[in-house]
Structure formats: C-alpha cells, structure tokens
Design a protein around this motif. Structure first.
Motif, PDB file in Angstrom:
ATOM      1  N   GLU A  79     -20.711  20.229  -8.263  1.00 52.44           N
ATOM      2  CA  GLU A  79     -21.188  19.168  -7.373  1.00 52.44           C
ATOM      3  C   GLU A  79     -22.703  19.278  -7.256  1.00 52.44           C
ATOM      4  N   CYS A  82     -22.744  18.246  -1.121  1.00 47.47           N
ATOM      5  CA  CYS A  82     -21.460  18.223  -0.433  1.00 47.47           C
ATOM      6  C   CYS A  82     -21.701  17.843   1.021  1.00 47.47           C
ATOM      7  N   HIS A 126     -13.493  17.580  -4.388  1.00 45.63           N
ATOM      8  CA  HIS A 126     -14.761  17.399  -3.678  1.00 45.63           C
ATOM      9  C   HIS A 126     -15.008  18.603  -2.784  1.00 45.63           C
TER      10      HIS A 126
END
Length: 141
Positions: A79, A82, A126
């Motif tokens: 990622e 976040c 995620h």
C-alpha cells in the motif's frame, strides 16, 4: 481554509466489505448506492465512525478515475497509504476486529509517544491503522 479529508477505497465485493467494515471495525452506513442495473455493484457508499468518514465503491474499469487505482492483491499486498482511525477504546476495538476476522498485521501495542494502536487488513487486503493517539488533542508539556 477549512478542509475535510475522506479516504476513498475500492472493493471487488463492496457489499461484503461494507458488512465487514461495520461489524469488525465499527463503521456505520450513512449512505449506500447500489447500481440499478447490477445489484452487486456499489456505485458509492459513505460509512462513518464517530466524526470520521470513508467512502467506497466497487472495483470497476468503466470510469476515468478507476484507471488510477489498483487493489492490494494487484501489487502483492503493498500500500502507499492507509487510513489512520482514532478510536477511544483501542483495546476493545482490537479484540472486536480480531473476533470478526480482521487479519492483524501489527498487534496491539502501547506507543512510546502516547496512546496505543494496531494495524490490520480487511478481507480484500486494505491496510488499516487504529489507535488512541489523537494528534489534535492538547499534548502534555
């Protein structure tokens, strides 16, 4: 200048993600707009937690904006950012998230700079950080 920052995410199974985010992470549905032609597609959703909000929708490839986003499983779970969510009882939040299947990445920990926190992944990968340290609150000292 006033500003409100609202993280926006995409999910392959957005309706299931909404259920997970509400059950495991404590969000509440403010609005969920399902596509009239394709009942499994979420065109737009708004979930709240306290005074914060996230927006999300289904992964799709038919809009110009969608060409700018990839899913965590497209990039080996990496990622570039976040959501950082401040919660008042992070220990209880951590236990609830674990009980509902959140994949804990960093266990609950008391932080040297104050507060406590943990990070977890939702079912689509995620990355989320939940903590009690509030950078807006007056700091001792």
């Amino acid at each position: 200048m006033n500003s409100t920052i609202i993280p926006c995410l995409r999910y392959r199974s957005a309706l299931e993600a909404i259920d997970f985010l509400c059950t495991a992470f404590g969000f509440e549905k403010q609005a969920v707009y399902v596509n009239a032609e394709h009942q499994h597609v979420v065109d737009h959703a708004q979930l709240t937690l306290g005074g914060g909000m996230i927006m999300l929708g289904s992964v799709r490839d038919d809009t110009p904006f969608s060409q700018h986003m990839v899913q965590p499983d497209d990039v080996n779970g990496r990622e570039t950012q976040c959501p950082c969510v401040i919660v008042s009882d992070v220990r209880a939040h951590y236990e609830t998230a674990k009980a509902h299947g959140a994949r804990i990445v960093d266990d609950y920990e008391e932080k040297e700079y104050g507060g406590a926190g943990y990070s977890a992944r939702d079912p689509e990968g995620h990355l989320w950080y939940f903590g009690s340290y509030d950078p807006w609150a007056p700091q001792p000292g």
